[in-house]
Motif scaffolding. Sequence first.
Motif, mmCIF file in Angstrom:
data_model
loop_
_atom_site.group_PDB
_atom_site.id
_atom_site.type_symbol
_atom_site.label_atom_id
_atom_site.label_comp_id
_atom_site.label_asym_id
_atom_site.label_seq_id
_atom_site.Cartn_x
_atom_site.Cartn_y
_atom_site.Cartn_z
ATOM 1 N N ILE A 225 0.830 -1.167 -0.053
ATOM 2 C CA ILE A 225 -0.086 0.076 -0.021
ATOM 3 C C ILE A 225 0.802 1.150 0.058
ATOM 4 N N GLU A 226 0.986 2.074 -1.069
ATOM 5 C CA GLU A 226 1.817 2.961 -1.139
ATOM 6 C C GLU A 226 0.831 4.550 -1.132
ATOM 7 N N GLU A 227 -0.311 4.537 -1.112
ATOM 8 C CA GLU A 227 -0.941 5.440 -1.098
ATOM 9 C C GLU A 227 -0.626 6.536 0.419
ATOM 10 N N GLU A 228 -0.902 7.869 0.317
ATOM 11 C CA GLU A 228 -0.314 8.740 1.560
ATOM 12 C C GLU A 228 -1.387 8.274 2.738
ATOM 13 N N ALA B 67 -11.913 8.707 -6.873
ATOM 14 C CA ALA B 67 -11.819 9.610 -8.370
ATOM 15 C C ALA B 67 -11.120 10.856 -8.085
ATOM 16 N N ASP B 68 -11.601 11.464 -6.635
ATOM 17 C CA ASP B 68 -11.361 12.856 -6.333
ATOM 18 C C ASP B 68 -10.207 13.153 -5.668
ATOM 19 N N HIS B 69 -9.739 11.925 -5.064
ATOM 20 C CA HIS B 69 -8.394 11.908 -4.426
ATOM 21 C C HIS B 69 -7.277 10.905 -4.802
ATOM 22 N N ASP B 70 -6.491 11.333 -5.432
ATOM 23 C CA ASP B 70 -5.729 10.192 -6.100
ATOM 24 C C ASP B 70 -4.583 9.668 -5.288
ATOM 25 N N ASP B 71 -4.593 10.222 -3.979
ATOM 26 C CA ASP B 71 -3.515 9.797 -3.118
ATOM 27 C C ASP B 71 -4.198 9.099 -1.818
ATOM 28 N N VAL B 72 -5.432 8.621 -1.872
ATOM 29 C CA VAL B 72 -6.178 7.818 -0.998
ATOM 30 C C VAL B 72 -6.325 6.482 -1.488
ATOM 31 N N ALA B 73 -6.318 5.411 -0.377
ATOM 32 C CA ALA B 73 -6.764 3.973 -0.810
ATOM 33 C C ALA B 73 -7.689 3.650 0.251
ATOM 34 N N TYR B 74 -8.349 2.640 -0.172
ATOM 35 C CA TYR B 74 -9.457 1.907 0.647
ATOM 36 C C TYR B 74 -8.921 0.590 1.048
ATOM 37 N N VAL B 75 -9.123 0.231 2.263
ATOM 38 C CA VAL B 75 -8.423 -0.956 2.446
ATOM 39 C C VAL B 75 -9.653 -1.846 3.293
ATOM 40 N N VAL B 76 -10.018 -3.098 3.018
ATOM 41 C CA VAL B 76 -10.859 -4.021 3.491
ATOM 42 C C VAL B 76 -10.202 -5.359 4.012
ATOM 43 N N ASP C 264 -17.450 -12.219 -2.920
ATOM 44 C CA ASP C 264 -18.353 -11.205 -3.274
ATOM 45 C C ASP C 264 -18.024 -9.837 -3.000
ATOM 46 N N VAL C 265 -17.158 -9.476 -2.129
ATOM 47 C CA VAL C 265 -16.526 -8.186 -1.956
ATOM 48 C C VAL C 265 -15.793 -7.652 -3.180
ATOM 49 N N ARG C 266 -14.631 -9.030 -3.275
ATOM 50 C CA ARG C 266 -13.703 -8.862 -4.460
ATOM 51 C C ARG C 266 -14.341 -8.618 -5.769
ATOM 52 N N ALA C 267 -15.636 -9.275 -5.904
ATOM 53 C CA ALA C 267 -16.344 -8.954 -7.413
ATOM 54 C C ALA C 267 -16.854 -7.688 -7.237
ATOM 55 N N ALA C 268 -17.357 -7.053 -6.183
ATOM 56 C CA ALA C 268 -17.904 -5.796 -6.132
ATOM 57 C C ALA C 268 -16.678 -4.739 -6.561
ATOM 58 N N VAL C 269 -15.574 -4.899 -6.115
ATOM 59 C CA VAL C 269 -14.166 -4.240 -6.385
ATOM 60 C C VAL C 269 -13.986 -4.460 -8.007
ATOM 61 N N ASP C 270 -13.900 -5.493 -8.362
ATOM 62 C CA ASP C 270 -13.753 -5.938 -9.713
ATOM 63 C C ASP C 270 -14.722 -5.201 -10.757
ATOM 64 N N ALA C 271 -15.779 -4.772 -10.230
ATOM 65 C CA ALA C 271 -16.903 -4.294 -11.197
ATOM 66 C C ALA C 271 -16.817 -2.697 -11.269
ATOM 67 N N VAL C 272 -15.669 -2.111 -10.366
ATOM 68 C CA VAL C 272 -15.682 -0.787 -10.459
ATOM 69 C C VAL C 272 -14.927 -0.418 -11.798
ATOM 70 N N ALA C 273 -15.600 0.516 -12.512
ATOM 71 C CA ALA C 273 -15.146 0.689 -13.923
ATOM 72 C C ALA C 273 -13.704 1.452 -14.136
ATOM 73 N N ALA D 108 -7.830 3.113 -12.111
ATOM 74 C CA ALA D 108 -7.274 4.081 -11.378
ATOM 75 C C ALA D 108 -7.925 4.212 -10.040
ATOM 76 N N VAL D 109 -9.261 3.833 -9.690
ATOM 77 C CA VAL D 109 -9.860 3.749 -8.580
ATOM 78 C C VAL D 109 -9.714 2.264 -8.211
ATOM 79 N N ARG D 110 -10.237 1.406 -8.911
ATOM 80 C CA ARG D 110 -10.074 -0.063 -8.664
ATOM 81 C C ARG D 110 -8.822 -0.536 -7.999
ATOM 82 N N ASP D 111 -7.730 0.107 -8.679
ATOM 83 C CA ASP D 111 -6.263 -0.494 -8.107
ATOM 84 C C ASP D 111 -6.027 0.124 -6.679
ATOM 85 N N ARG D 112 -6.878 0.961 -6.090
ATOM 86 C CA ARG D 112 -6.490 1.702 -4.738
ATOM 87 C C ARG D 112 -7.554 1.170 -3.742
ATOM 88 N N ILE D 113 -8.321 0.041 -3.984
ATOM 89 C CA ILE D 113 -9.133 -0.643 -3.576
ATOM 90 C C ILE D 113 -8.544 -2.029 -2.904
#
Length: 367
Positions: free
Chosen positions: A180-183, A213-222, A231-240, A243-248
């Motif tokens: 995880i590299e995001e600030e 999408a609005d904050h390119d230095d933010v990551a979300y971790v589950v 199912d959670v991974r599938a929901a993330v894979d569905a993110v269009a 650049a957003v998907r890779d930070r979840i």
Amino acid sequence: MTDALRIAAVTAHRSHEVAEPLALADGTVELVDIDASDGFLERNLNTVTQLLELTSDPKPDAVLSDCLGLLGFLIAAICVLRGVPFVFRFKGNHWQGLEEIYRTGRDDGLATKLRYYLTYALDEAIYRSARGYVVVSAELKDVVVERTGCRPEQVHVVHVPLVPDREDGSARAARERFGIEEETVLLTVTNLKYPSKYDGVRTIVEGMESVLADHDDVAYVVAGGGSYLEDVRAAVDAVADPAVRDRIYVLGFVEGVADLYALADAFVYVSHIDGYPRSVLEAQQSALPAMVNAAHGMVEQVEDGETGVVLEEATSEQVAAQVTRLLDDGDRTRLGENARTRVRAENDPETIGHQLVAAIDAIVSGR
């Protein structure tokens, strides 16, 4: 309370939540040690043997248990046969949990239905054997009164204690371990065994799309394992947006979750089944502001605007709006420090221990 109570405690999970607070308070606690690594028969036999010894003369003033199913039934039966007051501790809404595991799960075959009805019958027998109940939140008290038909004075609210002497985690270790590299890191720790918790995480993921999408230095971790992890991974894979998907980051079950708390800047938690979630407590212990939906024990853990943020509605739009506010207004440090101050006072193990002894004493004495 005049004389110190002698309490036998039987717990299937997180024995420190009961044993350590009671040891710090008035009275004597004797813990029945349940080894989770034992097989089914060995675990039941060892527990029954230990409890039979503890309930022989001189008998304890009460037995406190949170065990369900066959083992819980055997514990309750021993208490009834030995004439020892039995107090059951609810850590969550077991009725809803049972429904979600067996009735709304993925397997609706005959064997699953039979397990549901058998488990339900055993659990009901356990509840009916209890002299009274200890619950971890006020909302759960209302559920127990309604489902058991007991008098409200038979149910006592005692919150979950802090983990005593917990070692601080390492943010650097978490970054190296999970890449995880995001600030800035937003964190959810949950149990994906239940669909109602998966639904909460899915709502957060949907809300995070616009935030990331609005904050390119933010990551979300589950972090958290369970049957709904994929199912959670599938929901993330569905993110269009890639650049957003890779930070979840969906990590599954994590040993040493303290490192993630040390890395995170805020904790985000939406759930539709809970008692008094330990993950929120652990986040607050780590001085993280928690954003939660207005349900269950979370409303007793988080004061909106003082120790965190309480969502008006558990929607992706609310998640996006409130997370954005947390990120942009610079108030995270104050909220997190307030949260840590609160839990150190209200969830102090010795404080919880005195409350637990007082609750058991009131139940046993009939006050």
